[in-house]
Design an enzyme around this catalytic site. Structure first.
Site, PDB file in Angstrom:
ATOM      1  N   ASP A 109      -6.537  14.786 -24.322  1.00 50.63           N
ATOM      2  CA  ASP A 109      -6.486  13.346 -24.065  1.00 50.63           C
ATOM      3  C   ASP A 109      -5.731  12.733 -25.244  1.00 50.63           C
ATOM      4  O   ASP A 109      -6.274  12.588 -26.336  1.00 50.63           O
ATOM      5  CB  ASP A 109      -7.924  12.808 -23.982  1.00 50.63           C
ATOM      6  CG  ASP A 109      -7.977  11.305 -23.787  1.00 50.63           C
ATOM      7  OD1 ASP A 109      -6.940  10.646 -23.976  1.00 50.63           O
ATOM      8  OD2 ASP A 109      -9.067  10.788 -23.480  1.00 50.63           O
TER       9      ASP A 109
ATOM     10  N   TYR B  23       0.850  -1.195   0.000  1.00 51.75           N
ATOM     11  CA  TYR B  23       0.000   0.000   0.000  1.00 51.75           C
ATOM     12  C   TYR B  23       0.880   1.237   0.000  1.00 51.75           C
ATOM     13  O   TYR B  23       1.865   1.286   0.733  1.00 51.75           O
ATOM     14  CB  TYR B  23      -0.879   0.030   1.257  1.00 51.75           C
ATOM     15  CG  TYR B  23      -2.350  -0.137   0.920  1.00 51.75           C
ATOM     16  CD1 TYR B  23      -2.974   0.740   0.048  1.00 51.75           C
ATOM     17  CD2 TYR B  23      -3.093  -1.177   1.470  1.00 51.75           C
ATOM     18  CE1 TYR B  23      -4.307   0.572  -0.282  1.00 51.75           C
ATOM     19  CE2 TYR B  23      -4.425  -1.344   1.152  1.00 51.75           C
ATOM     20  CZ  TYR B  23      -5.031  -0.467   0.270  1.00 51.75           C
ATOM     21  OH  TYR B  23      -6.342  -0.619  -0.065  1.00 51.75           O
TER      22      TYR B  23
ATOM     23  N   ARG C  37      -1.508  -1.811 -18.864  1.00 47.23           N
ATOM     24  CA  ARG C  37      -2.792  -1.114 -18.879  1.00 47.23           C
ATOM     25  C   ARG C  37      -2.812  -0.110 -17.722  1.00 47.23           C
ATOM     26  O   ARG C  37      -2.583  -0.488 -16.571  1.00 47.23           O
ATOM     27  CB  ARG C  37      -3.946  -2.106 -18.693  1.00 47.23           C
ATOM     28  CG  ARG C  37      -3.994  -3.202 -19.733  1.00 47.23           C
ATOM     29  CD  ARG C  37      -5.314  -3.919 -19.697  1.00 47.23           C
ATOM     30  NE  ARG C  37      -6.350  -3.020 -20.139  1.00 47.23           N
ATOM     31  CZ  ARG C  37      -6.574  -2.719 -21.427  1.00 47.23           C
ATOM     32  NH1 ARG C  37      -5.862  -3.278 -22.371  1.00 47.23           N
ATOM     33  NH2 ARG C  37      -7.524  -1.871 -21.761  1.00 47.23           N
TER      34      ARG C  37
ATOM     35  N   GLU D  41      -0.529   4.862  -0.361  1.00 46.32           N
ATOM     36  CA  GLU D  41      -1.335   6.075  -0.569  1.00 46.32           C
ATOM     37  C   GLU D  41      -0.480   7.309  -0.323  1.00 46.32           C
ATOM     38  O   GLU D  41       0.351   7.333   0.584  1.00 46.32           O
ATOM     39  CB  GLU D  41      -2.544   6.062   0.369  1.00 46.32           C
ATOM     40  CG  GLU D  41      -3.673   5.236  -0.206  1.00 46.32           C
ATOM     41  CD  GLU D  41      -4.733   4.873   0.802  1.00 46.32           C
ATOM     42  OE1 GLU D  41      -4.380   4.679   1.980  1.00 46.32           O
ATOM     43  OE2 GLU D  41      -5.906   4.769   0.420  1.00 46.32           O
TER      44      GLU D  41
ATOM     45  N   LYS E 274      -1.655   1.790 -25.154  1.00 48.64           N
ATOM     46  CA  LYS E 274      -2.039   1.803 -26.573  1.00 48.64           C
ATOM     47  C   LYS E 274      -0.759   1.925 -27.407  1.00 48.64           C
ATOM     48  O   LYS E 274       0.071   1.028 -27.342  1.00 48.64           O
ATOM     49  CB  LYS E 274      -3.045   2.932 -26.822  1.00 48.64           C
ATOM     50  CG  LYS E 274      -4.364   2.724 -26.053  1.00 48.64           C
ATOM     51  CD  LYS E 274      -5.418   3.735 -26.443  1.00 48.64           C
ATOM     52  CE  LYS E 274      -6.749   3.475 -25.764  1.00 48.64           C
ATOM     53  NZ  LYS E 274      -6.861   4.147 -24.450  1.00 48.64           N
TER      54      LYS E 274
ATOM     55  N   THR F 138      -3.350   7.056 -21.720  1.00 49.65           N
ATOM     56  CA  THR F 138      -3.217   5.700 -21.207  1.00 49.65           C
ATOM     57  C   THR F 138      -1.796   5.277 -21.529  1.00 49.65           C
ATOM     58  O   THR F 138      -1.095   5.949 -22.290  1.00 49.65           O
ATOM     59  CB  THR F 138      -4.207   4.730 -21.880  1.00 49.65           C
ATOM     60  OG1 THR F 138      -4.055   4.837 -23.297  1.00 49.65           O
ATOM     61  CG2 THR F 138      -5.636   5.025 -21.492  1.00 49.65           C
TER      62      THR F 138
HETATM   63  N1  DSN Z   1     -11.532   1.745 -25.249  1.00 47.68           N
HETATM   64  C1  DSN Z   1     -10.493   2.533 -25.845  1.00 47.68           C
HETATM   65  C2  DSN Z   1     -10.491   2.449 -27.318  1.00 47.68           C
HETATM   66  O1  DSN Z   1     -10.697   1.354 -27.807  1.00 47.68           O
HETATM   67  O2  DSN Z   1     -10.255   3.420 -28.001  1.00 47.68           O
HETATM   68  C3  DSN Z   1     -10.528   3.934 -25.416  1.00 47.68           C
HETATM   69  O3  DSN Z   1     -10.638   3.965 -24.047  1.00 47.68           O
END
Ligand code: DSN
Length: 430
Positions: free
Chosen positions: A211, A65, A246, A67, A240, A237
């Site tokens: 974003d 943990y 993730r 925090e 990707k 994120t």
């Molecule tokens: N779910 C993602 C996508 O496929 O673009 C975005 O969060």
């Protein structure tokens, strides 16, 4: 595993390998590994992380943990995880040239909520891209918390060009006077002019959040203009194009650092997932290597080549092509919905996802388009000649799906064999 002489029963029980203790789960995980390896994954938001990333995530860090932030935790014993989180923050800031980073968001959705919370008050107006035009659920959809806490208004793409029209964005911004403008998309195949968004935001007295989840890898490699110098807060994120574990992250100007950190914890989250933060740090180290730039350049070349070849098969692409890692094909002229196309391709082992096209008459469950991207196949080592082959396979399945059941069965058999051949030649990272 060697256990001490006289180890107690609980210690023995806790030290059992997964395959021995829970063969059912071990089998399911093994099946997923085989599925990833045997199928041709063209889902634009998915990728294959490196062994180093996965090793960092599957560690004793799951036990801790932490925090708070490095040097200011609410638990003892954080001296090692402080090093880990600091490495992650420093590396992320260095990759994107940012003044501040927070690597704790569990996901992109959490990162977006944290950005809203840091920059807005409940009820404030936020201007973002409409979901059916390529935006994202967390950019104010009424079924998402974002759309329930804030008053979202949306811009859409131009009907003819299917591109973002900055004059329209400015017109809406002048009318609605948003506290925040959001740029960034999850299904937009073209470069986004973040500097133009910043100029509009400045003229109407709004803040700018970007974003960049989909294009973060391209931005890191200098293949897409960076939002970091012009935006108040940037969210992403890490799994990707960035090809990490993730998770989510935030970058911001120093002036927003305290508000962003407070929004993540205690605003939205409790204890951070330290094992994921360690894996993010490994991903950011990978992103600083020259090989990462070469990988991203190939992602973009592959997307351009796949898009061109799909177009040559007679399919209309939204905006007529792509500048990034993905494209959207409009299937209306072929008498197919996105859902039918997604299912037909999946039967042949090709994975894409259905998606709304701009001004789509279909509901999201059916949709009129499919979205495909090249981060995953590029991580497997495929290049432009493979993309031409993949486009031919996609064309064969979709044409057969438009003709009827019997033709589809034959195409699925033929294309399925070709897919197995291709994925066998280009294995996923071990
Ligand atoms: N779910 C993602 C996508 O496929 O673009 C975005 O969060």
């Amino acid at each position: 595993m060697a256990l001490p002489m006289g180890a107690t029963a609980p210690l023995v029980a806790l030290s059992r390998p997964l395959a021995e203790f829970d063969p059912e789960m071990a089998r399911a995980i093994g099946d997923e590994g085989r599925r990833q390896s045997e199928k041709l994954g063209l889902v634009a938001s998915e990728n294959f992380s490196s062994r180093a990333v996965r090793e960092a995530e599957g560690t004793v860090l799951v036990n801790k943990y932490a925090e708070g932030l490095p040097g200011a935790r609410y638990y003892g014993g954080c001296e090692c995880v402080d090093v880990i989180e600091d490495l992650a923050r420093q590396r992320l800031m260095a990759v994107f040239g940012a003044e501040h980073a927070n690597v704790q968001p569990h996901s992109g959705a959490q990162a977006n909520m944290a950005a809203y919370m840091a920059l807005c008050k409940p009820g404030d107006t936020i201007l973002s891209m409409s979901l059916p035009h390529g935006g994202h659920l967390t950019h104010g959809s009424p079924v998402n918390l974002s759309g329930q806490i804030y008053r979202f208004v949306h811009y859409v793409v131009n009907r003819e060009t299917e591109r973002i029209d900055m004059d329209e964005v400015e017109e809406i911004a002048r009318r609605e006077r948003p506290a925040l403008i959001v740029a960034g998309a999850s299904a937009y195949p073209r470069r986004i002019d973040f500097a133009a968004f910043a100029a509009v935001a400045e003229r109407v007295g709004a803040r700018l959040m970007v974003d960049m989840a989909h294009i973060a890898g391209l931005v890191a490699a200098g293949l897409h203009p960076s939002p970091v110098p012009v935006a108040d807060v940037v969210t992403t994120t890490t799994h990707k194009t960035l090809r990490g574990p993730r998770g989510g992250a935030l970058l911001c100007r120093r002036e927003h650092a305290a508000a962003v950190d407070r929004a993540v914890f205690p605003g939205l989250q409790g204890g951070p997932l330290v094992q994921v933060i360690a894996a993010k740090a490994v991903c950011f180290r990978e992103a600083a290597e020259p090989a990462f730039g070469a990988y991203q350049a190939q992602v973009a070349r592959n997307a351009a080549s796949l898009a061109r070849a799909v177009q040559a098969q007679g399919f209309r692409l939204v905006t007529g092509g792509t500048d990034n890692h993905l494209f959207v094909a409009d299937l209306r002229a072929h008498g197919l919905t996105g859902r039918q196309a997604e299912r037909a391709l999946e039967q042949a082992g090709i994975l894409v996802n259905r998606i709304l096209v701009p001004f789509d008459p279909e509901p999201p469950q059916r949709a009129s388009g499919i979205r495909a991207g090249t981060p995953g196949v590029t991580s497997r080592g495929m290049g432009e000649s493979e993309m031409e082959r993949v486009a031919a396979l996609i064309g064969e399945v979709l044409r057969a799906a438009g003709r009827g059941k019997e033709q589809l069965v034959q195409a699925v058999t033929d294309v399925g064999a070709a897919v197995r051949d291709l994925t066998g030649t280009f294995p996923v990272p071990a």
